[in-house]
Design a protein around this motif. Structure first.
Motif, PDB file in Angstrom:
ATOM      1  N   ARG A   1      -0.076  -2.163   4.819  1.00  0.00           N
ATOM      2  CA  ARG A   1      -0.397  -3.466   4.505  1.00  0.00           C
ATOM      3  C   ARG A   1      -1.217  -3.369   3.284  1.00  0.00           C
ATOM      4  O   ARG A   1      -2.278  -2.341   3.237  1.00  0.00           O
ATOM      5  CB  ARG A   1      -1.096  -4.254   5.641  1.00  0.00           C
ATOM      6  CG  ARG A   1      -0.115  -4.422   6.820  1.00  0.00           C
ATOM      7  CD  ARG A   1       0.996  -5.179   6.451  1.00  0.00           C
ATOM      8  NE  ARG A   1       1.916  -5.414   7.535  1.00  0.00           N
ATOM      9  CZ  ARG A   1       3.229  -4.753   7.970  1.00  0.00           C
ATOM     10  NH1 ARG A   1       3.334  -3.678   6.962  1.00  0.00           N
ATOM     11  NH2 ARG A   1       3.746  -4.984   8.934  1.00  0.00           N
ATOM     12  N   PRO A   2      -1.601  -4.410   2.502  1.00  0.00           N
ATOM     13  CA  PRO A   2      -2.641  -4.369   1.220  1.00  0.00           C
ATOM     14  C   PRO A   2      -3.972  -4.309   2.023  1.00  0.00           C
ATOM     15  O   PRO A   2      -4.291  -4.899   2.793  1.00  0.00           O
ATOM     16  CB  PRO A   2      -2.313  -5.526   0.591  1.00  0.00           C
ATOM     17  CG  PRO A   2      -0.868  -6.068   1.019  1.00  0.00           C
ATOM     18  CD  PRO A   2      -0.641  -5.667   2.408  1.00  0.00           C
ATOM     19  N   ARG A   3      -4.827  -3.342   1.033  1.00  0.00           N
ATOM     20  CA  ARG A   3      -6.107  -3.255   1.617  1.00  0.00           C
ATOM     21  C   ARG A   3      -6.906  -3.428   0.398  1.00  0.00           C
ATOM     22  O   ARG A   3      -6.855  -2.753  -0.688  1.00  0.00           O
ATOM     23  CB  ARG A   3      -6.189  -1.700   2.407  1.00  0.00           C
ATOM     24  CG  ARG A   3      -7.629  -1.392   2.734  1.00  0.00           C
ATOM     25  CD  ARG A   3      -7.554  -0.623   3.815  1.00  0.00           C
ATOM     26  NE  ARG A   3      -6.661   0.565   3.677  1.00  0.00           N
ATOM     27  CZ  ARG A   3      -6.646   1.479   4.532  1.00  0.00           C
ATOM     28  NH1 ARG A   3      -7.386   1.433   5.840  1.00  0.00           N
ATOM     29  NH2 ARG A   3      -5.971   2.719   4.386  1.00  0.00           N
ATOM     30  N   ARG A   4      -8.197  -4.174   0.392  1.00  0.00           N
ATOM     31  CA  ARG A   4      -9.165  -4.132  -0.551  1.00  0.00           C
ATOM     32  C   ARG A   4     -10.443  -3.889  -0.215  1.00  0.00           C
ATOM     33  O   ARG A   4     -10.999  -4.087   0.960  1.00  0.00           O
ATOM     34  CB  ARG A   4      -9.307  -5.762  -1.080  1.00  0.00           C
ATOM     35  CG  ARG A   4      -8.068  -6.093  -1.804  1.00  0.00           C
ATOM     36  CD  ARG A   4      -8.237  -7.401  -2.184  1.00  0.00           C
ATOM     37  NE  ARG A   4      -6.971  -8.272  -2.859  1.00  0.00           N
ATOM     38  CZ  ARG A   4      -6.835  -8.150  -3.956  1.00  0.00           C
ATOM     39  NH1 ARG A   4      -7.990  -7.645  -4.933  1.00  0.00           N
ATOM     40  NH2 ARG A   4      -5.735  -8.788  -4.669  1.00  0.00           N
ATOM     41  N   PRO A   5     -11.137  -2.650  -0.718  1.00  0.00           N
ATOM     42  CA  PRO A   5     -10.561  -2.121  -1.864  1.00  0.00           C
ATOM     43  C   PRO A   5      -9.587  -0.888  -1.466  1.00  0.00           C
ATOM     44  O   PRO A   5      -9.682  -0.502  -0.390  1.00  0.00           O
ATOM     45  CB  PRO A   5     -11.698  -1.484  -2.683  1.00  0.00           C
ATOM     46  CG  PRO A   5     -12.724  -1.108  -1.125  1.00  0.00           C
ATOM     47  CD  PRO A   5     -12.520  -2.344  -0.379  1.00  0.00           C
ATOM     48  N   PRO A   6      -8.654  -0.379  -2.057  1.00  0.00           N
ATOM     49  CA  PRO A   6      -7.779   0.743  -1.790  1.00  0.00           C
ATOM     50  C   PRO A   6      -8.590   1.983  -1.721  1.00  0.00           C
ATOM     51  O   PRO A   6      -9.485   2.151  -2.271  1.00  0.00           O
ATOM     52  CB  PRO A   6      -6.625   0.512  -2.858  1.00  0.00           C
ATOM     53  CG  PRO A   6      -7.240   0.093  -4.027  1.00  0.00           C
ATOM     54  CD  PRO A   6      -8.062  -0.824  -3.396  1.00  0.00           C
ATOM     55  N   ARG A   7      -8.279   2.666  -0.792  1.00  0.00           N
ATOM     56  CA  ARG A   7      -9.001   3.850  -0.664  1.00  0.00           C
ATOM     57  C   ARG A   7      -8.296   5.153  -1.377  1.00  0.00           C
ATOM     58  O   ARG A   7      -6.858   5.269  -1.302  1.00  0.00           O
ATOM     59  CB  ARG A   7      -9.114   4.412   0.988  1.00  0.00           C
ATOM     60  CG  ARG A   7      -9.760   3.461   1.825  1.00  0.00           C
ATOM     61  CD  ARG A   7      -9.844   3.646   3.134  1.00  0.00           C
ATOM     62  NE  ARG A   7     -10.376   2.643   3.963  1.00  0.00           N
ATOM     63  CZ  ARG A   7     -10.374   2.718   5.135  1.00  0.00           C
ATOM     64  NH1 ARG A   7     -10.014   3.590   5.898  1.00  0.00           N
ATOM     65  NH2 ARG A   7     -11.166   1.595   6.039  1.00  0.00           N
TER      66      ARG A   7
ATOM     67  N   ASP B   1      -4.716   5.007   0.537  1.00  0.00           N
ATOM     68  CA  ASP B   1      -3.822   4.099  -0.149  1.00  0.00           C
ATOM     69  C   ASP B   1      -3.115   4.620  -1.167  1.00  0.00           C
ATOM     70  O   ASP B   1      -2.123   4.290  -1.753  1.00  0.00           O
ATOM     71  CB  ASP B   1      -4.470   2.753  -0.359  1.00  0.00           C
ATOM     72  CG  ASP B   1      -4.940   1.969   0.888  1.00  0.00           C
ATOM     73  OD1 ASP B   1      -4.344   1.618   1.854  1.00  0.00           O
ATOM     74  OD2 ASP B   1      -6.318   2.049   1.142  1.00  0.00           O
ATOM     75  N   VAL B   2      -3.993   5.300  -1.894  1.00  0.00           N
ATOM     76  CA  VAL B   2      -3.686   5.920  -3.313  1.00  0.00           C
ATOM     77  C   VAL B   2      -3.866   7.343  -3.370  1.00  0.00           C
ATOM     78  O   VAL B   2      -5.024   7.750  -3.011  1.00  0.00           O
ATOM     79  CB  VAL B   2      -4.447   5.083  -4.520  1.00  0.00           C
ATOM     80  CG1 VAL B   2      -4.252   5.788  -5.881  1.00  0.00           C
ATOM     81  CG2 VAL B   2      -4.285   3.724  -4.381  1.00  0.00           C
ATOM     82  N   LEU B   3      -3.145   8.010  -3.814  1.00  0.00           N
ATOM     83  CA  LEU B   3      -3.351   9.669  -4.230  1.00  0.00           C
ATOM     84  C   LEU B   3      -3.225   9.682  -5.622  1.00  0.00           C
ATOM     85  O   LEU B   3      -2.574   9.288  -6.482  1.00  0.00           O
ATOM     86  CB  LEU B   3      -2.058  10.488  -3.669  1.00  0.00           C
ATOM     87  CG  LEU B   3      -2.166  11.958  -3.978  1.00  0.00           C
ATOM     88  CD1 LEU B   3      -3.225  12.562  -2.829  1.00  0.00           C
ATOM     89  CD2 LEU B   3      -0.991  12.598  -4.417  1.00  0.00           C
TER      90      LEU B   3
ATOM     91  N   ARG C   1      -6.613  -4.139  -8.357  1.00  0.00           N
ATOM     92  CA  ARG C   1      -6.922  -5.461  -8.566  1.00  0.00           C
ATOM     93  C   ARG C   1      -5.748  -6.394  -7.725  1.00  0.00           C
ATOM     94  O   ARG C   1      -5.614  -7.447  -7.437  1.00  0.00           O
ATOM     95  CB  ARG C   1      -7.054  -5.976  -9.903  1.00  0.00           C
ATOM     96  CG  ARG C   1      -8.229  -5.558 -10.563  1.00  0.00           C
ATOM     97  CD  ARG C   1      -8.557  -6.379 -11.633  1.00  0.00           C
ATOM     98  NE  ARG C   1      -9.982  -5.767 -12.323  1.00  0.00           N
ATOM     99  CZ  ARG C   1     -11.088  -6.119 -11.808  1.00  0.00           C
ATOM    100  NH1 ARG C   1     -11.267  -6.906 -10.815  1.00  0.00           N
ATOM    101  NH2 ARG C   1     -12.195  -5.528 -12.497  1.00  0.00           N
ATOM    102  N   ASP C   2      -4.506  -5.596  -7.605  1.00  0.00           N
ATOM    103  CA  ASP C   2      -3.255  -6.179  -6.911  1.00  0.00           C
ATOM    104  C   ASP C   2      -2.498  -5.260  -6.046  1.00  0.00           C
ATOM    105  O   ASP C   2      -1.603  -4.751  -6.096  1.00  0.00           O
ATOM    106  CB  ASP C   2      -2.420  -6.586  -8.049  1.00  0.00           C
ATOM    107  CG  ASP C   2      -1.374  -7.637  -7.414  1.00  0.00           C
ATOM    108  OD1 ASP C   2      -1.365  -8.019  -6.266  1.00  0.00           O
ATOM    109  OD2 ASP C   2      -0.587  -8.158  -8.286  1.00  0.00           O
ATOM    110  N   PRO C   3      -3.219  -4.756  -5.054  1.00  0.00           N
ATOM    111  CA  PRO C   3      -2.764  -3.665  -4.120  1.00  0.00           C
ATOM    112  C   PRO C   3      -1.491  -4.361  -3.531  1.00  0.00           C
ATOM    113  O   PRO C   3      -0.434  -3.255  -3.344  1.00  0.00           O
ATOM    114  CB  PRO C   3      -3.547  -3.482  -2.970  1.00  0.00           C
ATOM    115  CG  PRO C   3      -4.725  -4.659  -2.980  1.00  0.00           C
ATOM    116  CD  PRO C   3      -4.568  -5.354  -4.555  1.00  0.00           C
ATOM    117  N   ALA C   4      -1.031  -5.575  -3.363  1.00  0.00           N
ATOM    118  CA  ALA C   4      -0.013  -6.038  -2.595  1.00  0.00           C
ATOM    119  C   ALA C   4       1.304  -5.820  -3.558  1.00  0.00           C
ATOM    120  O   ALA C   4       2.151  -5.653  -3.142  1.00  0.00           O
ATOM    121  CB  ALA C   4      -0.167  -7.570  -2.383  1.00  0.00           C
ATOM    122  N   ALA C   5       1.069  -5.754  -4.867  1.00  0.00           N
ATOM    123  CA  ALA C   5       2.137  -5.628  -5.827  1.00  0.00           C
ATOM    124  C   ALA C   5       2.656  -4.465  -5.797  1.00  0.00           C
ATOM    125  O   ALA C   5       3.940  -3.934  -6.395  1.00  0.00           O
ATOM    126  CB  ALA C   5       1.539  -6.210  -7.234  1.00  0.00           C
TER     127      ALA C   5
END
Length: 389
Positions: A196-202, A278-280, A340-344
């Motif tokens: 699921r989208p997470r703010r801020p992404p890790r 969330d991001v590599l 700024r737009d993890p859902a996208a």
């Protein structure tokens, strides 16, 4: 059948079993399922296993013919000298005479010797080039020699390379590697499906901490984002010569509370790292088949890689983002877009997971089996018996 393997990966004997660098061992366990015995032509050292080393599977029959002893520790090995060449040749000939086939692993000094002598040894041959196959700026001359020899009729046997590149001879075969079992891939797919989208992404980096991995550029990009009001947590899973400098840089940039350095993490423990990220980011100067990138894709992470070598093929068609290695501006922009737009970007992670799930150790074993049976004109039941149904 017995297979002689020429490798620069150092080995040591501990508790009655041979150990080496864990990713190498996980791949060679697959080869051990296909052959009755692996005869490793490799450096040998003593002492307890370094971090990130593992023993071969209990059922794997492995023997080592050393071509050098006590010339380094783990991945930090002394450069090969010309005076070592006679010992390298002698060890390779001894192993080849006891084997039915020869596997040359390049780039590397013993790999180069195996490529040069392979035809003369009169054994079935297969090579793997584990680095970036297209030539690149700053590439060592010995790497280019090995590529040219492997493309030539002198080698004239299968060469597995990462990526599908135009203009290659027929014996150069696009291939892949893996260190994930089918069970691990299933667990990764479940994590990807539940994202699921997470703010801020890790953010996650995993790999060896060398200058060429550009972790210092990642830290600089995170500092710029912090000044823009975006504080992205970073986990660094890995160790290496750059770790002290990176820790100092993180502190100097005011990121000490934002960055965790875990040190070397065994592969079996990486599930939690991928699950919690969330991001590599893996924007290295060069890459062959970046295992960490493909693993992160399987877990549904948004992956940011370099626009070099095979990586644009892996992350193409909306499966990830690429930046020029060392380009702080481009990396900052890519991270900011995700933050700024993890859902996208969820769809990007899902597409990556769907694509990566086929790259398992089981599929690697069967792909190698098919390639060698076809290339060496072996009966269908050769190499570890009939393929499982």
């Amino acid at each position: 059948m017995k297979l002689a393997v020429a490798t620069i990966c150092s080995h040591l004997e501990h508790d009655g079993r041979w150990w080496s660098f864990e990713p190498f061992v996980l791949e060679l366990n697959v080869w051990a399922e296909l052959f009755d015995e692996l005869i490793m032509v490799a450096p040998v050292e003593e002492g307890p296993p370094p971090p990130m080393w593992a023993p071969y599977a209990p059922q794997a029959r492995v023997r080592v013919v050393p071509y050098r002893r006590q010339r380094g520790r783990g991945l930090k090995q002394e450069r090969t000298s010309a005076g070592e060449l006679p010992r390298m040749i002698r060890s390779l000939v001894v192993a080849a005479r006891q084997a039915d086939a020869l596997h040359a692993r390049a780039p590397g000094s013993i790999g180069l010797v195996a490529i040069l002598l392979g035809r003369l040894l009169g054994r079935r041959r297969i090579a793997k080039y584990a680095g970036q196959w297209p030539e690149y700026d700053g590439e060592p001359r010995s790497f280019r020699w090995q590529k040219r020899l492997l493309r030539s009729l002198w080698w004239g046997a299968p060469v597995t390379v990462y990526g599908d590149w135009p203009g290659q001879p027929r014996h150069v075969v696009p291939f892949f590697t893996s260190v994930m079992s089918g069970e691990q891939m299933t667990a990764a797919a479940a994590v990807a499906a539940g994202r699921r989208p997470r703010r801020p992404p890790r953010v996650l980096f995993t790999g060896r901490l060398s200058r060429a991995k550009n972790v210092h550029v990642l830290l600089a990009a995170l500092a710029r984002l912090r000044r823009r009001g975006l504080e992205l947590p970073l986990t660094v899973a890995g160790d290496g010569s750059e770790r002290p400098a990176l820790a100092r840089q993180a502190a100097a940039l005011g990121l000490a509370s934002q960055v965790r350095f875990l040190g070397a993490v065994p592969h079996a423990s990486m599930h939690r790292c991928y699950r919690d990220a969330d991001v590599l980011v893996l924007a290295s100067q060069t890459e062959g088949w970046p295992k960490a990138l493909v693993e992160a894709m399987a877990y549904g992470l948004v992956c940011i890689g370099s626009d070099r070598g095979l990586v644009p093929q892996l992350l193409g068609d909306g499966r990830g983002l690429t930046v020029a290695p060392g380009d702080e501006d481009a990396l900052t922009q890519a991270l900011e877009a995700v933050a700024r737009d993890p859902a996208a970007h969820l769809a990007m992670g899902r597409a990556a997971a769907a694509w990566a799930r086929r790259f398992t150790l089981d599929e690697l074993r069967e792909s190698l089996r098919r390639l060698m049976i076809r290339s060496w004109h072996l009966p269908a039941g050769a190499l570890g018996g009939a393929a499982p149904r």
